[in-house]
Design an enzyme around this catalytic site. Structure first.
Site, PDB file in Angstrom:
ATOM      1  N   ASP A  13     -40.037 -34.324 -48.092  1.00 48.11           N
ATOM      2  CA  ASP A  13     -40.936 -35.274 -49.016  1.00 48.11           C
ATOM      3  C   ASP A  13     -40.700 -34.700 -50.330  1.00 48.11           C
ATOM      4  OD1 ASP A  13     -41.832 -36.759 -46.560  1.00 48.11           O
ATOM      5  OD2 ASP A  13     -43.167 -35.278 -46.576  1.00 48.11           O
ATOM      6  N   LYS A  16     -35.608 -36.257 -51.736  1.00 49.67           N
ATOM      7  CA  LYS A  16     -33.975 -36.111 -51.827  1.00 49.67           C
ATOM      8  C   LYS A  16     -33.389 -37.556 -51.975  1.00 49.67           C
ATOM      9  CE  LYS A  16     -35.004 -34.596 -47.579  1.00 49.67           C
ATOM     10  NZ  LYS A  16     -36.363 -34.137 -47.876  1.00 49.67           N
ATOM     11  N   GLY A  40     -38.071 -40.446 -44.295  1.00 47.18           N
ATOM     12  CA  GLY A  40     -38.298 -41.395 -45.167  1.00 47.18           C
ATOM     13  C   GLY A  40     -37.873 -41.218 -46.231  1.00 47.18           C
ATOM     14  N   HIS A  41     -36.994 -41.718 -46.888  1.00 41.84           N
ATOM     15  CA  HIS A  41     -36.429 -41.638 -48.380  1.00 41.84           C
ATOM     16  C   HIS A  41     -36.608 -42.752 -49.150  1.00 41.84           C
ATOM     17  CE1 HIS A  41     -33.638 -38.233 -46.481  1.00 41.84           C
ATOM     18  NE2 HIS A  41     -34.879 -38.016 -46.623  1.00 41.84           N
ATOM     19  N   THR A  42     -37.330 -42.645 -50.282  1.00 38.79           N
ATOM     20  CA  THR A  42     -37.718 -43.679 -51.033  1.00 38.79           C
ATOM     21  C   THR A  42     -36.985 -43.654 -52.349  1.00 38.79           C
ATOM     22  OG1 THR A  42     -39.804 -43.574 -50.348  1.00 38.79           O
ATOM     23  CG2 THR A  42     -39.648 -44.611 -52.296  1.00 38.79           C
ATOM     24  N   GLN A 226     -35.967 -34.070 -43.924  1.00 37.71           N
ATOM     25  CA  GLN A 226     -36.878 -32.768 -43.753  1.00 37.71           C
ATOM     26  C   GLN A 226     -36.749 -31.801 -44.528  1.00 37.71           C
ATOM     27  OE1 GLN A 226     -35.522 -34.035 -40.544  1.00 37.71           O
ATOM     28  NE2 GLN A 226     -36.947 -35.901 -40.921  1.00 37.71           N
TER      29      GLN A 226
HETATM   30  P1  IMP Z   1     -41.058 -34.518 -35.906  1.00 30.33           P
HETATM   31  O1  IMP Z   1     -39.683 -34.227 -36.666  1.00 30.33           O
HETATM   32  O2  IMP Z   1     -41.450 -36.070 -35.748  1.00 30.33           O
HETATM   33  O3  IMP Z   1     -40.841 -34.002 -34.327  1.00 30.33           O
HETATM   34  O4  IMP Z   1     -42.319 -33.691 -36.419  1.00 30.33           O
HETATM   35  C1  IMP Z   1     -42.389 -32.248 -36.581  1.00 30.33           C
HETATM   36  C2  IMP Z   1     -43.027 -31.914 -37.609  1.00 30.33           C
HETATM   37  O5  IMP Z   1     -41.954 -32.267 -38.936  1.00 30.33           O
HETATM   38  C3  IMP Z   1     -44.231 -32.762 -38.481  1.00 30.33           C
HETATM   39  O6  IMP Z   1     -45.020 -31.470 -39.047  1.00 30.33           O
HETATM   40  C4  IMP Z   1     -43.680 -33.937 -39.240  1.00 30.33           C
HETATM   41  O7  IMP Z   1     -45.084 -34.174 -39.857  1.00 30.33           O
HETATM   42  C5  IMP Z   1     -42.689 -33.003 -39.862  1.00 30.33           C
HETATM   43  N1  IMP Z   1     -41.833 -34.014 -40.585  1.00 30.33           N
HETATM   44  C6  IMP Z   1     -40.764 -34.667 -39.619  1.00 30.33           C
HETATM   45  N2  IMP Z   1     -39.996 -35.383 -40.659  1.00 30.33           N
HETATM   46  C7  IMP Z   1     -40.479 -35.431 -41.891  1.00 30.33           C
HETATM   47  C8  IMP Z   1     -40.144 -35.724 -43.000  1.00 30.33           C
HETATM   48  O8  IMP Z   1     -39.163 -36.332 -43.241  1.00 30.33           O
HETATM   49  N3  IMP Z   1     -41.042 -35.176 -44.277  1.00 30.33           N
HETATM   50  C9  IMP Z   1     -41.973 -34.459 -43.759  1.00 30.33           C
HETATM   51  N4  IMP Z   1     -42.342 -33.881 -42.990  1.00 30.33           N
HETATM   52  C10 IMP Z   1     -41.655 -34.257 -41.619  1.00 30.33           C
END
Ligand code: IMP
Length: 437
Positions: A13, A16, A40-42, A226
């Protein structure tokens, strides 16, 4: 310089999508190389907000082509919904413009159910995943039972294999995870047949496409999802995602050699946030944390969960710089800190009286570290009318200089607002400027 690698340098977040969109107009390709629709890219352009989960953030730039590389896990239902929405908005998503690698794996219904049931079973020890089935899909890739995009071209062979797989996953869901849910094979099959219709026109060989493009000297932008501290191996395990979020993931996720990687740009917010569970040494539990959350609209793009907020963590950042070989940083959301009399930066961690050299490996240790801070003067002026680096308040310039000195890394880009207009590149950032001009 043919390629630019954009990497999240914190826990995701960082902004990017916005930076990729800004850098993309002259790029021939923008490539997602890992993760899935947990991202989630805004992007805000001309007052219009676009939220992307799977489609690369180059999609709003008409001359740029988008590749979803082999390292991504694709939920076909999300792909269908997102492409339909973007087409409605008038974007060209023809197969020439949007390519999906044949070796990418699919996220199917049982992955989502297993993700949810496993989190439920973990109780207080849950990871706080996005619940999108990303972890279980990567697990299936590792245990060699996953379904790949290429298999949609051979549905006759896939059907009996998938039937067996679904039966096995139902046993796991019910007998091991004690889930009240199970999967109906015919439902999964219908989704797979729909996925075939949808994805097959877009199927391509990403490794070959990129190798050719890079040899021709075309500009390629690799878009990380991520953040580095969520990397499957090098992040704050076990509170991490299931893919390689660091720059090394570009080579494995795309099927190209590491020599093709150009400037590595780390994206970081001027403060820290984290969604989901896991240690967070600089977290602010007070009114200030709340103020940052509201001012920065720190709510998850995917799940809507409030993000935990805290001060900038230079210890975590130095680790991210090393893990990725970051050449320069883009610092986003500086406007959120406007009006604070002072701004803190965590410069070291202390554990049991000792200053640590790096982020500790065990999460129970990271939970216990004491963050030590440097306090810098804040700036009072609103940044909404700032349109160049030169117009920044002196305190902000001093803050950037100090941060760059602490991190031993140049800051090449800053952003002071959500719109495209609010991003500036430093005149000294020659590699970045060469990419966008
Ligand atoms: P997963 O990727 O859904 O398996 O989640 C694993 C961890 O990564 C959790 O703490 C999520 O909140 C975090 N996470 C996954 N994708 C994102 C992202 O795009 N932004 C921030 N945190 C993320």
């Amino acid at each position: 310089m043919p390629s630019l690698v954009v990497i999240g340098a914190q826990w995701g977040d960082e902004g990017k999508g916005k930076i990729v969109d800004y850098l993309a107009p002259k790029a021939e390709w923008v490539v997602r190389f890992q993760g899935g629709n947990n991202a989630g890219h805004t992007i805000v352009a001309g007052g219009v907000t676009t939220k992307l989960n799977l489609i690369p953030s180059g999609v709003l730039r008409p001359d740029t082509r988008c590749l979803i590389a082999a390292g991504v896990v694709i939920d076909p239902e999300v792909f269908a919904a997102e492409t339909a929405k973007l087409r409605e908005a008038g974007l060209d998503l023809s197969p020439r413009r949007l390519v999906v690698d044949r070796d990418a794996h699919l996220v199917l219904e049982y992955h989502r159910l297993i993700d949810a049931a496993r989190e439920e079973a973990r109780g207080a020890n849950r990871i706080g995943t996005t619940g999108r089935g990303i972890g279980p899909a990567y697990e299936d890739r590792a245990n060699r039972s996953g379904v790949r995009v290429a298999e949609l071209e051979a549905l006759g062979q896939l059907r009996p294999r998938l039937e067996e797989l679904v039966a096995e996953r139902n046993v796991y869901l019910q007998a091991v995870l004690r889930s009240e849910f199970s999967v109906d094979f015919e439902n999964v099959w219908r989704a797979v047949c729909k996925a075939a219709e949808l994805l097959l026109p877009h199927i391509g060989n990403g490794s070959l496409i990129l190798d050719r493009a890079l040899r021709r000297g075309e500009r390629v932008l690799f878009e990380g999802a991520q953040g580095s501290l969520l990397d499957q191996v090098h992040g704050t395990f076990p509170y991490v995602t299931s893919s390689h979020t660091i720059s090394g993931g570009v080579a494995t996720g795309c099927g190209i050699g590491p020599k093709h990687m150009g400037h590595v740009l780390g994206i970081a917010k001027a403060y820290s946030t984290r969604v989901g569970l896991g240690p967070f040494p600089t977290e602010l539990h007070d009114q200030l944390g709340h103020r940052i959350r509201e001012a920065g609209v720190e709510y998850g793009t995917v799940t809507g969960r409030p993000r935990r907020c805290g001060w900038f963590d230079a210890v975590g950042m130095r680790r991210a710089i090393r893990l990725n070989g970051i050449d320069s940083l883009a610092l986003t959301k500086l406007d959120v800190l406007s009006g604070l009399s002072s701004i803190k930066v965590c410069t070291s961690y202390r554990l049991d009286g000792n200053v640590l050299e790096d982020v500790p490996s065990l999460s129970q240790d990271l939970e216990r570290v004491e963050a030590e801070y440097l306090e810098l003067p804040g700036w009072s002026s609103d940044l909404k009318d700032v349109r160049s680096w030169g117009q920044l308040p002196v305190e902000l310039k001093a803050y950037l200089e100090k941060l760059s000195e602490i991190l031993e890394c140049p800051i090449s880009i800053i952003s002071v607002g959500a719109d495209r207009q609010a991003t500036f590149v430093a005149e000294s950032a020659s590699e970045i400027l060469a990419f966008i001009r």
